[in-house]
Design a protein around this motif. Sequence first.
Motif, PDB file in Angstrom:
ATOM      1  N   VAL A  61      -9.063  10.169   6.574  1.00  0.00           N
ATOM      2  CA  VAL A  61      -8.897  11.452   5.874  1.00  0.00           C
ATOM      3  C   VAL A  61     -10.251  12.150   5.888  1.00  0.00           C
ATOM      4  CG1 VAL A  61      -8.202  12.593   3.741  1.00  0.00           C
ATOM      5  CG2 VAL A  61      -7.093  10.447   4.422  1.00  0.00           C
ATOM      6  N   SER A  81      -3.884  10.021  10.748  1.00  0.00           N
ATOM      7  CA  SER A  81      -4.939  10.996  10.472  1.00  0.00           C
ATOM      8  C   SER A  81      -4.460  12.105   9.539  1.00  0.00           C
ATOM      9  CB  SER A  81      -5.429  11.639  11.770  1.00  0.00           C
ATOM     10  OG  SER A  81      -6.257  10.733  12.479  1.00  0.00           O
ATOM     11  N   ALA A  82      -5.375  12.523   8.675  1.00  0.00           N
ATOM     12  CA  ALA A  82      -5.150  13.696   7.819  1.00  0.00           C
ATOM     13  C   ALA A  82      -6.466  14.457   7.756  1.00  0.00           C
ATOM     14  CB  ALA A  82      -4.704  13.268   6.426  1.00  0.00           C
ATOM     15  N   ALA A 123      -3.274  14.681   3.320  1.00  0.00           N
ATOM     16  CA  ALA A 123      -3.321  13.252   3.006  1.00  0.00           C
ATOM     17  C   ALA A 123      -2.183  12.861   2.068  1.00  0.00           C
ATOM     18  CB  ALA A 123      -4.659  12.898   2.382  1.00  0.00           C
ATOM     19  N   ILE A 126      -7.874   3.308   3.564  1.00  0.00           N
ATOM     20  CA  ILE A 126      -8.101   4.744   3.764  1.00  0.00           C
ATOM     21  C   ILE A 126      -9.605   4.972   3.887  1.00  0.00           C
ATOM     22  CG2 ILE A 126      -7.868   7.059   2.770  1.00  0.00           C
ATOM     23  CD1 ILE A 126      -5.444   6.072   1.231  1.00  0.00           C
ATOM     24  N   LEU A 145     -12.036   7.675   3.589  1.00  0.00           N
ATOM     25  CA  LEU A 145     -11.862   8.953   2.902  1.00  0.00           C
ATOM     26  C   LEU A 145     -13.171   9.735   2.774  1.00  0.00           C
ATOM     27  CD1 LEU A 145     -10.088  10.881   1.169  1.00  0.00           C
ATOM     28  CD2 LEU A 145     -10.587   9.384  -0.788  1.00  0.00           C
TER      29      LEU A 145
END
Length: 525
Positions: free
Chosen positions: A38, A66-67, A73, A86, A88
């Motif tokens: 993310v 993927s975000a 997300a 994650i 992040l």
Amino acid sequence: MLDNNNELQDELLFADEETEIERQSWAVEAGKWKIAIVDDESEVHQVTRMVLSDFEYAGKGIEWVSAYSAQEAREVLAAHTDLAVILLDVVMEEEHSGLHLVRYIREELGNSAVRIILRTGQPGQAPERDVITHYDINDYKEKTELTAQKLYTTLVAALRTYQNLKIIENNKLGLEEIIKSSSTIFEMQSMKKFSSAVLSQLVSILQLNRNAIHANISSFAVSGGGQEAVIVAATGDYSGEVDRRLRDVAPEPILRDIEQAFAAKTSLFMEDRFVIYFRSKTGAENAIYMQGSSPLEDWDRYLIEIYSSNVSVAFDNIYLNEELEHTQKEIIFTLGEIVETRSKETGFHVKRVAEYSKVLAQLYGLSEEDAELLRLASPMHDVGKVGIPDHILNKPGKLTSEEFDVIRTHTTIGYSMLQHSDQKIIHAAALIALQHHEKADGSGYPNGLKLDEIHIFARITALADVFDALASERVYKKAWPMEEIIAYIREQRGKQFDPRLVDLFLEHVEQFLYIRDKYDDSKIF
């Protein structure tokens, strides 16, 4: 972002030693670890995937998700509930988007298993001490310090922790499933229903581990050992083999497995199958065979052993209950026969009434359990006749009105004898004894009840009793011709008998004639 020079220079090292935890593959779904990146920088996604392209831990690679924003997300988290890690970013569409997402994951989603590794390129905006104290994250890294080696090390540590948490969670669920299923199996009174429930719940316990058992699992429960062992419940390939002898169904290798378990009087665990052996305190033997499983871990076997100990106690209860029911049945039929013998009526009368009653109950739409209960209780319909004097009960001629009043009391006498029992069979017998001379039009006795006021068990027994009485020779009459019996029953539709029961009887009269012939009194030797 990541330091590209360091990334390309570092060689990713893989651990040679695999721990016991790592070998417990059942803790997570087979295939790959699902890891989300993310971050609003596409280059971070590309570099992370490239550096970890050949990553493998506990025999599994990575499935990337993927975000590029915190909002995206949230959609990813909704679609992928089995994320392990994650990676992040803190600053995305807003200054603290990543931190807000952490709160969302932990507090709103209640997801405490996924490992969150916070990566930031601007540590001043999210100081490590403050973040690690106030947010439920598992690691904090500045992007500039995440070399390929450190990224690998961080990821392995996160996955190991995630795996441990999933093992603990599944173990907890397994124990909860055992507690829940144990309370259910102790309520089962039928051996077939009980065995079927055990198979279902055993599969449920093991399927908490997605790797431990395949969808094409087949299993069966066997009652009794040796050549006469019978399948009492089954799933999968054996689901159509209930009530068949095991030796007529199972191939030789399975027979050998089960015979070995019975001979050794112990459970057996093989690579893709297992046999659970039970021996009750009464000496009865049972076994459960299950095939289609992956090799079971120690914890799987431990769960099975715990569950099996509860099942073993429940088997004892079932056998004791069956023994009690068998004794009740013998007492009921014996009492019914004693009454008939005392009144010099036909020897098979109670047996025929019982069978007629069950057939009528099934045609009427009662459950199989209620139909069988009625079959067992209906022989007691005239039990109150034990309180009627012989000179009235066996009088060959017509009864006086006073004598008939005495005969009528057999309904309340029978009810008084049976009404205090809490047993289902005896309670049903009490109702039948009291009401089987009530009539649909309200002209019966002892209480002048009408159609629906009369218990269905009594309505059914009344028709069965009269049909058999008319078709049988008694001390005071000859047997009626069948056409006259049919005419009488039809004429009494809605008067003496429930109209629907009369219709069902007439539509299926051949079934009742079959029972009459099967238990003809001339067959008594």
